[in-house]
Design an enzyme around this catalytic site. Sequence first.
Site, PDB file in Angstrom:
ATOM      1  CG  HIS A   1      -9.540   6.138  14.847  1.00  0.00           C
ATOM      2  ND1 HIS A   1     -10.742   6.324  15.931  1.00  0.00           N
ATOM      3  CD2 HIS A   1      -9.316   4.725  14.769  1.00  0.00           C
ATOM      4  CE1 HIS A   1     -11.041   5.118  16.278  1.00  0.00           C
ATOM      5  NE2 HIS A   1     -10.245   4.144  15.662  1.00  0.00           N
TER       6      HIS A   1
HETATM    7  C1  LIG Z   1      -4.181  -1.036  16.948  1.00  0.00           C
HETATM    8  C2  LIG Z   1      -5.209  -0.503  16.122  1.00  0.00           C
HETATM    9  C3  LIG Z   1      -6.654  -0.604  16.304  1.00  0.00           C
HETATM   10  C4  LIG Z   1      -7.695  -0.021  15.500  1.00  0.00           C
HETATM   11  N1  LIG Z   1      -8.954  -0.362  15.893  1.00  0.00           N
HETATM   12  C5  LIG Z   1      -9.977  -0.141  14.997  1.00  0.00           C
HETATM   13  C6  LIG Z   1     -11.204  -0.535  14.848  1.00  0.00           C
HETATM   14  O1  LIG Z   1     -11.564  -0.985  15.690  1.00  0.00           O
HETATM   15  N2  LIG Z   1     -12.164   0.059  13.943  1.00  0.00           N
HETATM   16  C7  LIG Z   1     -11.951   0.947  13.062  1.00  0.00           C
HETATM   17  O2  LIG Z   1     -12.620   0.997  12.197  1.00  0.00           O
HETATM   18  N3  LIG Z   1     -10.538   1.222  12.754  1.00  0.00           N
HETATM   19  C8  LIG Z   1      -9.556   0.753  13.690  1.00  0.00           C
HETATM   20  N4  LIG Z   1      -8.318   1.317  13.638  1.00  0.00           N
HETATM   21  C9  LIG Z   1      -8.032   2.211  12.533  1.00  0.00           C
HETATM   22  C10 LIG Z   1      -8.277   1.619  11.202  1.00  0.00           C
HETATM   23  O3  LIG Z   1      -7.583   0.275  11.120  1.00  0.00           O
HETATM   24  C11 LIG Z   1      -7.166   2.391  10.263  1.00  0.00           C
HETATM   25  O4  LIG Z   1      -7.758   3.605  10.201  1.00  0.00           O
HETATM   26  C12 LIG Z   1      -6.975   2.048   8.826  1.00  0.00           C
HETATM   27  O5  LIG Z   1      -6.764   0.369   8.669  1.00  0.00           O
HETATM   28  C13 LIG Z   1      -6.111   2.566   7.987  1.00  0.00           C
HETATM   29  O6  LIG Z   1      -6.227   2.220   6.682  1.00  0.00           O
HETATM   30  P1  LIG Z   1      -5.264   2.812   5.527  1.00  0.00           P
HETATM   31  O7  LIG Z   1      -5.338   2.074   4.148  1.00  0.00           O
HETATM   32  O8  LIG Z   1      -5.345   4.335   5.422  1.00  0.00           O
HETATM   33  O9  LIG Z   1      -3.702   2.315   6.037  1.00  0.00           O
HETATM   34  P2  LIG Z   1      -3.100   1.166   6.673  1.00  0.00           P
HETATM   35  O10 LIG Z   1      -4.111   0.050   6.726  1.00  0.00           O
HETATM   36  O11 LIG Z   1      -2.247   1.372   7.712  1.00  0.00           O
HETATM   37  O12 LIG Z   1      -2.101   0.558   5.539  1.00  0.00           O
HETATM   38  C14 LIG Z   1      -1.197   1.263   4.696  1.00  0.00           C
HETATM   39  C15 LIG Z   1      -0.356  -0.017   4.535  1.00  0.00           C
HETATM   40  O13 LIG Z   1       0.944   0.506   3.498  1.00  0.00           O
HETATM   41  C16 LIG Z   1       1.982  -0.130   3.839  1.00  0.00           C
HETATM   42  N5  LIG Z   1       3.203   0.765   3.748  1.00  0.00           N
HETATM   43  C17 LIG Z   1       3.442   2.030   4.332  1.00  0.00           C
HETATM   44  N6  LIG Z   1       4.625   2.436   3.935  1.00  0.00           N
HETATM   45  C18 LIG Z   1       4.922   1.728   2.926  1.00  0.00           C
HETATM   46  C19 LIG Z   1       6.049   1.765   1.954  1.00  0.00           C
HETATM   47  N7  LIG Z   1       6.954   2.639   1.922  1.00  0.00           N
HETATM   48  N8  LIG Z   1       6.227   0.822   1.079  1.00  0.00           N
HETATM   49  C20 LIG Z   1       5.237  -0.168   0.987  1.00  0.00           C
HETATM   50  N9  LIG Z   1       4.124  -0.395   1.956  1.00  0.00           N
HETATM   51  C21 LIG Z   1       4.091   0.709   2.595  1.00  0.00           C
HETATM   52  C22 LIG Z   1       1.933  -0.540   5.614  1.00  0.00           C
HETATM   53  O14 LIG Z   1       2.703  -1.614   5.828  1.00  0.00           O
HETATM   54  C23 LIG Z   1       0.309  -1.021   5.363  1.00  0.00           C
HETATM   55  O15 LIG Z   1       0.155  -2.320   5.060  1.00  0.00           O
HETATM   56  C24 LIG Z   1      -7.260   0.621  14.334  1.00  0.00           C
HETATM   57  C25 LIG Z   1      -5.933   1.115  14.125  1.00  0.00           C
HETATM   58  C26 LIG Z   1      -5.026   0.099  14.929  1.00  0.00           C
HETATM   59  C27 LIG Z   1      -3.464   0.289  14.456  1.00  0.00           C
END
Ligand SMILES: Cc1cc2nc3c(=O)[nH]c(=O)nc-3n(C[C@H](O)[C@H](O)[C@H](O)COP(=O)(O)OP(=O)(O)OC[C@H]3O[C@@H](n4cnc5c(N)ncnc54)[C@H](O)[C@@H]3O)c2cc1C
Length: 549
Positions: A477
């Site tokens: 997280h």
């Molecule tokens: C293994 C795991 C288990 C989890 N379990 C849970 C759960 O059960 N319940 C829950 O609520 N949360 C859970 N989480 C946390 C939750 O999924 C994350 O907090 C959330 O998905 C993050 O969202 P975000 O949009 O901030 O980033 P992300 O969803 O990580 O999205 C970022 C995106 O940007 C892309 N990216 C990065 N850099 C670049 C770049 N330079 N150029 C182009 N694209 C790029 C990445 O590839 C990715 O697709 C878990 C996370 C993980 C990893």
Amino acid sequence: MTAKVVIRAVDTFDYIVVGAGTAGCVLANRLTGSGRHRVLLLEAGGEDRNIWIHIPLGYGKLFTDARVNWLYDSEPEPELNNRRLIQPRGKVLGGSSSINGLLYIRGQPEDFDHWRQLGNSGWSFDDVLPYFRRAENQERGEDALHGVGGPLAVSNVSEPHPLCDAFIEAALQAGFPRNDDFNGPTQEGAGYFQLTARNGRRWSTAVGYLRPARRRPNLKVAANALTTRILFSGRRAVGVEYRQGDATHVAHASGEVILAAGAFNSPQVLQLSGIGPGRLLQSFGIDVIADMPGIGADLQDHLQVRFIYRCSERCTINDMMSSVRGRVAAGLRYLLLRKGFLTVGAGYAGGFFRTDPAAATPDVQVHFILFSADSVGKQLHSYPGFIASVCQLRPESRGTVSIKSPDPRQPPAIQPRYLTAPADREVVVKGMRLLRRIMTRPALERYVAAEQAPGPQRTSDADLLAFARETGATVFHPTSTCRMGSDLTAVVDERLRVHGMEGLRVIDGSIMPTVVSGNTNAAIVMIAEKGADMILQDAAAGTPASAAA
Ligand SMILES: Cc1cc2nc3c(=O)[nH]c(=O)nc-3n(C[C@H](O)[C@H](O)[C@H](O)COP(=O)(O)OP(=O)(O)OC[C@H]3O[C@@H](n4cnc5c(N)ncnc54)[C@H](O)[C@@H]3O)c2cc1C
């Protein structure tokens, strides 16, 4: 490595969204809904075709799969015996919502009220609730706190399990309430989790938001496209440079560039683009556009400590996976009935508890998991086993994300600095004691053959803290590396615009002022829903997308 640089034709969009993760997919959908705006969505990973993304239990296979996961590691952690901890992040459409544990938890209303109290107007629980409801398609139906008809399917676990029932009963015996809705009027208590899933299939934001939007002619999705930097004219973001294969492309934004690359990569892209701690950028020869020490600072995460149990009955996922017969039976049950272990991601049941009865709200979360392994992503034990983990919900420790190289393909240095705050060490130890209190109640006697780890001989506070240092790991997280606020090191204002810049927002988990008290995906969907509204409102009002420095 020297990539051949071929600048392809420049295209212009109203909005460029960097990262098709949890937040990016929501933004792509909402910004293209009216048909009035052209949007480019850039994603470093590929299409979400891997079958294990869509079968919830497949989550266990994605921890080590470089095709869908950035596979980051932390720097050596000073308070965890200098161990490097795995830091998985989704690198695929849907981002981390395509590889996460599926648990649907919003956090506590007090988390958002706290954000508001920190000066972020528009972010109290009453303000954000409509966005949680708008996102939601709640299987249980609509009420004051829940929505139906939204793009994010939320469902009950497919069936109860006797071991989870015993855990919930044990929590009751330990003096805690039962809770059938952790996103209901109160978070406290023990019960079953709800999942972002429907009919036994994962409901990532790529499935719920991006898929329907991809038919729209005003959305262009570029997968396998690594954004290498944001382009500026003075302090105005005017486009991005990205790499697909050997080619370098440039895209222009007539409206805004929106970073949604997540808590590790959003600060990385900003730093690579010349916005960040001035001295760090200069040390890599990067021209400083804005010296902002807060970019990459304030990293927060939940550290979990996992207790491993040997089970007296062969009723765990370890047992199903250890025989061909078990796997075939589970596969058939899944295919024919959409039930059973394959429909479950991370925790099955769990709870939120107060380690100190005087505390206003729960300060620890327990995940009750029906399999066991030495550590996350490792081979399941051959014996019947399960895990109960505990994590502290509101850590005071703060870490950093900083580039280690001017090369965008190199991972940033991730230094969470878990347990560096004394209060965190105290709550973790109290949480471990609380967990043991539950796990030793009569309801679980029938199932617990032995506490394998930490083991009954480790009883003192020092023993428990030592175990946390030896084995503690992220519960995935990370947040707050581009923190929303109005103080000197805050990165975005309450409309998620980067301070002192124009045409640039960050909308993802990195803007959380403080990590929410629970799993982070649902709150990030809410942030993106609200962020999209703010962008569209500003466009309609002709308000420039700039925040005061
Ligand atoms: C293994 C795991 C288990 C989890 N379990 C849970 C759960 O059960 N319940 C829950 O609520 N949360 C859970 N989480 C946390 C939750 O999924 C994350 O907090 C959330 O998905 C993050 O969202 P975000 O949009 O901030 O980033 P992300 O969803 O990580 O999205 C970022 C995106 O940007 C892309 N990216 C990065 N850099 C670049 C770049 N330079 N150029 C182009 N694209 C790029 C990445 O590839 C990715 O697709 C878990 C996370 C993980 C990893």
